[in-house]
Design an enzyme around this catalytic site. Structure first.
Site, PDB file in Angstrom:
ATOM      1  N   ASN A   1       0.864  -1.174   0.000  1.00 64.34           N
ATOM      2  CA  ASN A   1       0.000   0.000   0.000  1.00 64.34           C
ATOM      3  C   ASN A   1       0.906   1.232   0.000  1.00 64.34           C
ATOM      4  O   ASN A   1       1.467   1.588   1.032  1.00 64.34           O
ATOM      5  CB  ASN A   1      -0.891  -0.029   1.258  1.00 64.34           C
TER       6      ASN A   1
ATOM      7  N   LYS B   1       0.092   4.228  -0.287  1.00 71.98           N
ATOM      8  CA  LYS B   1      -0.567   5.437   0.232  1.00 71.98           C
ATOM      9  C   LYS B   1      -0.313   6.596  -0.744  1.00 71.98           C
ATOM     10  O   LYS B   1      -0.248   6.365  -1.949  1.00 71.98           O
ATOM     11  CB  LYS B   1      -0.110   5.736   1.667  1.00 71.98           C
TER      12      LYS B   1
ATOM     13  N   HIS C   1      -9.728   1.525   4.924  1.00 67.84           N
ATOM     14  CA  HIS C   1      -8.460   1.718   5.645  1.00 67.84           C
ATOM     15  C   HIS C   1      -8.698   2.736   6.762  1.00 67.84           C
ATOM     16  O   HIS C   1      -9.457   3.689   6.594  1.00 67.84           O
ATOM     17  CB  HIS C   1      -7.382   2.211   4.674  1.00 67.84           C
TER      18      HIS C   1
ATOM     19  N   GLU D   1      -7.050   5.141   7.822  1.00 63.33           N
ATOM     20  CA  GLU D   1      -6.772   6.543   7.477  1.00 63.33           C
ATOM     21  C   GLU D   1      -7.977   7.163   6.772  1.00 63.33           C
ATOM     22  O   GLU D   1      -8.304   8.326   6.991  1.00 63.33           O
ATOM     23  CB  GLU D   1      -5.505   6.616   6.599  1.00 63.33           C
TER      24      GLU D   1
ATOM     25  N   GLU E   1      -5.611  -4.438  10.982  1.00 68.32           N
ATOM     26  CA  GLU E   1      -4.589  -3.400  11.129  1.00 68.32           C
ATOM     27  C   GLU E   1      -4.878  -2.561  12.371  1.00 68.32           C
ATOM     28  O   GLU E   1      -5.692  -1.621  12.312  1.00 68.32           O
ATOM     29  CB  GLU E   1      -4.588  -2.478   9.908  1.00 68.32           C
TER      30      GLU E   1
ATOM     31  N   GLY F   1       2.455   2.607  10.883  1.00 70.81           N
ATOM     32  CA  GLY F   1       3.491   3.623  10.731  1.00 70.81           C
ATOM     33  C   GLY F   1       4.201   4.005  12.015  1.00 70.81           C
ATOM     34  O   GLY F   1       4.953   4.979  12.047  1.00 70.81           O
TER      35      GLY F   1
ATOM     36  N   SER G   1       3.188  -1.743  10.664  1.00 76.45           N
ATOM     37  CA  SER G   1       4.632  -1.798  10.931  1.00 76.45           C
ATOM     38  C   SER G   1       5.262  -3.149  10.600  1.00 76.45           C
ATOM     39  O   SER G   1       6.199  -3.583  11.270  1.00 76.45           O
ATOM     40  CB  SER G   1       4.942  -1.400  12.383  1.00 76.45           C
TER      41      SER G   1
END
Ligand code: PGA
Length: 263
Positions: free
Chosen positions: A8, A10, A105, A107, A177, A183, A222
């Site tokens: 991904n 992003k 996701h 985000e 996730e 991250g 991560s």
């Protein structure tokens, strides 16, 4: 189950980056396969897909080795063409060569306020166009801290899959996730990943027995070349959704070979 490794990107990349990444991943997968002693011709130990930003899809499709699949990071919920400024339909993604699409996701849930109902509509739109919807679920740090992670994650799963047609179940991929692991360099313990993936598997089987035990369950948050071999051996971890580390072709390739390294 054959593992699946999804990159991904992003909102990263450029035309130059894409050309270089595609060339490097092809070389890296071959090198890793050789050093892992995999069968001649096997480029990795599983299926590999990459999800770049929309404008890079055609460039990547033309530059990627045929064995690597293309995916997108988002899709419109609307199934028919229409007045939806800024949206991209599942039909167009399929036409661009995508085989899968990331949905829900964290985000996008946080920044674009995507809720479970919208995720459900996107799952339906993706499946109707023949794409594999990759649904992301995961808890935040506070929910993990107060012991409600499993309940929260299963509630997200139930809400997105309520009344889902078999056309969705046949294609579905789930990624667990934890938001606090994305991250951050932090990851859950192997025991916590095992507990969550087992809970997800049990719930999927309960919801839809013929399909529940066949659905690919990814872990994301991560993941890197150092922790992947340990994680891939965890029951019901069938691959990874990789953000930051997927921008480095050598590292992503090593992750794609983690099941060989761990066996
Ligand atoms: P990360 O991101 O690998 O950079 O933690 C994973 C993701 O958000 O899909």
């Amino acid at each position: 189950m054959k593992p699946l490794f999804v990159a991904n990107w992003k909102m990263h990349g450029s035309a130059a980056f894409t050309r270089e990444w595609a060339a490097d991943i092809a070389a890296a997968l071959k090198d890793n396969a050789k050093s892992a002693g995999s069968a001649e011709g096997a480029d990795s130990s599983g299926d590999v897909a990459v999800c770049p930003p929309f404008p890079l899809l055609p460039l990547l499709r033309d530059a990627l080795p045929a064995a690597i699949q293309l995916g997108a990071q988002n899709v419109a919920a609307a199934r028919e063409d229409g007045a939806y400024t800024g949206e991209v339909s599942a039909r167009l993604l399929a036409e661009a060569g995508c085989t899968l699409v990331i949905i829900g996701h964290s985000e996008r849930r946080a920044m674009q306020h995507e809720d479970d109902a919208l995720c459900a509509a996107k799952l339906a739109a993706a499946a109707a166009a023949g794409l594999r919807p990759l649904l992301c679920v995961g808890e935040d740090a506070a929910t993990r801290g107060n012991g409600n992670a499993t309940a929260a994650v299963l509630a997200q799963l139930d809400a997105a899959l309520e009344g889902a047609a078999d056309e969705i179940w046949q294609r579905l991929i789930i990624a667990y996730e934890p938001i606090w692991a994305i991250g951050s360099g932090k990851t859950p313990s192997a025991d916590d990943i095992a507990a969550m993936h087992t809970a997800l598997r049990e719930r999927l089987i309960k919801q839809n027995a013929p399909f529940g035990d066949k659905i690919t369950l990814l872990y994301g948050g991560s993941v890197n070349a150092a922790n992947a071999p340990g994680f891939i051996g965890i029951p019901h971890v069938n691959g990874f959704l990789v953000g930051g580390a997927s921008l480095k072709p050598r590292e992503f390739s090593a992750i794609c070979h983690s099941s060989l390294a761990s066996s």
